[in-house]
Structures are given as C-alpha cells and as structure tokens.
Design a protein around this motif. Structure first.
Motif, PDB file in Angstrom:
ATOM      1  N   PRO A  55       9.794   5.529 -19.883  1.00 25.28           N
ATOM      2  CA  PRO A  55       8.773   6.585 -19.759  1.00 25.28           C
ATOM      3  C   PRO A  55       9.094   7.562 -18.643  1.00 25.28           C
ATOM      4  N   ASN A  56       8.884   8.839 -18.935  1.00 23.38           N
ATOM      5  CA  ASN A  56       9.241   9.905 -18.002  1.00 23.38           C
ATOM      6  C   ASN A  56       8.043  10.838 -17.845  1.00 23.38           C
ATOM      7  N   GLU A  57       7.209  10.550 -16.879  1.00 22.81           N
ATOM      8  CA  GLU A  57       5.985  11.322 -16.678  1.00 22.81           C
ATOM      9  C   GLU A  57       6.091  12.170 -15.419  1.00 22.81           C
ATOM     10  N   LYS A  58       5.321  13.268 -15.405  1.00 22.88           N
ATOM     11  CA  LYS A  58       5.268  14.114 -14.214  1.00 22.88           C
ATOM     12  C   LYS A  58       3.815  14.428 -13.873  1.00 22.88           C
ATOM     13  N   VAL A  59       3.539  14.529 -12.575  1.00 27.14           N
ATOM     14  CA  VAL A  59       2.225  14.905 -12.077  1.00 27.14           C
ATOM     15  C   VAL A  59       2.424  16.054 -11.096  1.00 27.14           C
ATOM     16  N   ASP A  60       1.845  17.210 -11.404  1.00 28.17           N
ATOM     17  CA  ASP A  60       1.982  18.399 -10.547  1.00 28.17           C
ATOM     18  C   ASP A  60       3.452  18.723 -10.289  1.00 28.17           C
ATOM     19  N   GLY A  61       4.282  18.557 -11.312  1.00 34.92           N
ATOM     20  CA  GLY A  61       5.687  18.905 -11.205  1.00 34.92           C
ATOM     21  C   GLY A  61       6.570  17.846 -10.565  1.00 34.92           C
ATOM     22  N   LEU A  62       5.988  16.749 -10.080  1.00 36.89           N
ATOM     23  CA  LEU A  62       6.754  15.678  -9.450  1.00 36.89           C
ATOM     24  C   LEU A  62       6.891  14.508 -10.416  1.00 36.89           C
ATOM     25  N   ARG A  63       8.087  13.946 -10.467  1.00 34.81           N
ATOM     26  CA  ARG A  63       8.361  12.843 -11.380  1.00 34.81           C
ATOM     27  C   ARG A  63       7.670  11.564 -10.907  1.00 34.81           C
ATOM     28  N   VAL A  64       6.880  10.941 -11.777  1.00 39.29           N
ATOM     29  CA  VAL A  64       6.312   9.633 -11.458  1.00 39.29           C
ATOM     30  C   VAL A  64       7.470   8.637 -11.410  1.00 39.29           C
ATOM     31  N   THR A  65       7.655   8.011 -10.248  1.00 42.38           N
ATOM     32  CA  THR A  65       8.861   7.214 -10.020  1.00 42.38           C
ATOM     33  C   THR A  65       8.516   5.729  -9.905  1.00 42.38           C
ATOM     34  N   THR A  66       8.602   5.049 -11.034  1.00 45.96           N
ATOM     35  CA  THR A  66       8.460   3.600 -11.062  1.00 45.96           C
ATOM     36  C   THR A  66       9.765   2.975 -10.562  1.00 45.96           C
ATOM     37  N   ASN A  67       9.790   1.655 -10.452  1.00 44.33           N
ATOM     38  CA  ASN A  67      11.033   0.987 -10.048  1.00 44.33           C
ATOM     39  C   ASN A  67      12.177   1.335 -10.989  1.00 44.33           C
ATOM     40  N   SER A  68      11.885   1.343 -12.295  1.00 48.06           N
ATOM     41  CA  SER A  68      12.927   1.643 -13.285  1.00 48.06           C
ATOM     42  C   SER A  68      13.427   3.071 -13.158  1.00 48.06           C
ATOM     43  N   VAL A  69      12.492   3.999 -12.966  1.00 44.32           N
ATOM     44  CA  VAL A  69      12.868   5.408 -12.819  1.00 44.32           C
ATOM     45  C   VAL A  69      13.660   5.614 -11.529  1.00 44.32           C
TER      46      VAL A  69
END
Length: 273
Positions: A55-69
């Motif tokens: 999954p590749n999500e963004k909030v306000d232009g910033l990448r949501v960075t999980t451990n996998s990401v």
C-alpha cells in the motif's frame, strides 16, 4: 567559500545530461563553490511499492511510511539511486561519495507527526556538518540520500526538499532545487511565462489560486523556510540546462528566485509552447 546544496528531484534523475555531472565536478575542482548533492526518489519508490503490492498512501503530500514502506524507501534511495548518482559523477571524473542521513548521524531526526498517522516520516533536528566539510575539504563531493535516524537508531523517511533545506540552513549555504522545468511557470495571455522571482506573499497567493500546485508546493515552501533560517539564496533551476547553475553560482538571475520580501523583479521571460 560559497557552499551550495543542490536538491535533485526524482523526476529529473533519469534525464540529467552528462554535462550536468561534469559541470558540478568542475565547480568543485576549481573551487568556484563547494557543492553538496541531496536527491529524492519518489517515482522509483512508487514503482517498487506497486510491483510488490505494498500500500502506498499519502497525507498532505507526504508518504505514509510503514515499516514495509520504510524498508523499500531506504533500499531504493540509499541503495539504488544514491549509487547510480555516485557512478554518474565518477564516470564524469568527479570524486564523489554516497551517504545517507544515517551515516555518521548526518541527519539526526525526530518524527514529523506525533499522531502517528504518517508512520516513520521524519524531520531533521540536527545536521552533522563536520562530516560534510571533511569530505569537501578533501575534494570529495557528498551525495546524500534523505533517510535519517534518531538517537535510538530508528530510521525515518525524510522529504528530500526538507532534508536539503535543513542541510543548507546548517551550513548557511545557497540552496538550488534542480527540476525538469525552468522554474515556476504561469500562463499569461495564452503564453507560458517563467516567473524570475517570487516573494513569500506571491507564492501563497499562487498556491491558493492553484497556479502553484503538486510537487512545486513543497519546493517553494522549503525555500521560504530555508531563507527564514539562514539560507543565503535559493532558486528553482532546470537541470537540463546545467549552464544555468554556473550562472547562478556567479550571481546571475536564472530560473525562479525565491525571496522573503518584495524586491525589484526582472521582466518575466516568455517561453514558447
């Protein structure tokens, strides 16, 4: 000597001509300035995440960075892109060294979002400038991947524009955002116009009306923040015209200069369709 931080956007990396790498090397070797490269890698990260169905999500232009990401971002930026850039400089005869913000605690970071919704997205709290000046004094060009670390060893994904700005602030350097466009463009009477300079008020007016949008927003906002906090000059330049970087180093107006206050501007340059 003049210090210049050059942020290479992910969209320009695959397009930069060999002349770009040679010109940066000449600036360093002739001691016309001391350049530092900071790079992004958004498109390549997106491609890798898609291929692995992460999954590749963004909030306000910033990448949501999980451990996998975070693992993918670090692998792509610090392992793949960083070494590709170093190789291009080496082929152009430039002695260069790839670093991430983790190396030597170069980019000491903290979380950018206490709510946790962004995951491991960080912001730079402190820059280890000594490691950079050591390389530059030895004639070695630092090439930096924007992955930071906190005091407990947790790594963070840092927006490349923000990382470059933090480094420029710490060194009181000039800051150049190297893009694949000439600068901030605006359509006037059916023609594309390059805005040679914009102050803070004009920038936020154009963001509000949608004339400045997408990836240009973090660049101009980072530029303003940098100028407030010690950056000497900042401009958005086209990496496909590396001679513009030399002109900027020599004090000439190129691309779009970002200013804190209204000054006397040059007439806009008209660019043909």
């Amino acid at each position: 000597m003049q210090l210049v931080v050059l942020k290479l956007g992910g969209s320009i990396l695959g397009k930069l001509p060999t002349q770009f790498y040679r010109i940066i090397g000449e600036l360093l070797n002739k001691r016309q300035c001391l350049p530092i490269i900071v790079h992004g890698g958004g498109p390549a990260i997106n491609q890798m995440l898609d291929s692995l169905h992460i999954p590749n999500e963004k909030v306000d232009g910033l990448r949501v960075t999980t451990n996998s990401v975070l693992e993918i971002a670090e692998m792509v930026m610090s392992g793949q892109i960083n070494k590709q850039i170093v190789s291009e400089f080496q082929l152009a005869g430039v002695n260069s060294c790839g670093l991430s913000g983790v190396d030597g605690k170069l980019l000491q970071s903290v979380t950018a979002d206490e709510t946790g919704k962004l995951g491991f997205v960080g912001e730079v709290e402190k820059v280890n400038t000594e490691i950079l000046t050591t390389f530059l004094e030895a004639g070695v060009l630092p090439v930096i991947s924007p992955i930071g670390t906190d005091l407990f060893g947790q790594h963070y994904n840092i927006n490349g524009d923000s990382a470059a700005t933090a480094i420029a602030q710490a060194l009181e350097a000039d800051l150049v955002f190297v893009s694949d466009v000439d600068g901030v463009m605006e359509e006037v009477h059916g023609q594309k116009v390059l805005l040679s300079a914009l102050d803070e008020q004009q920038i936020y007016e154009r963001i509000a009306c949608g004339n400045i949008y997408g990836g240009m927003i973090p660049k101009v906002e980072a530029a303003i923040k940098g100028l407030v906090n010690g950056v000497k000059r900042t401009s958005i330049l086209n990496g496909l015209k590396p001679e513009d970087i030399v002109a900027f180093i020599n004090g000439e107006s190129r691309g779009t200069s970002i200013l804190l206050r209204k000054e006397t501007y040059d007439e806009p340059v008209h660019i043909s369709e």
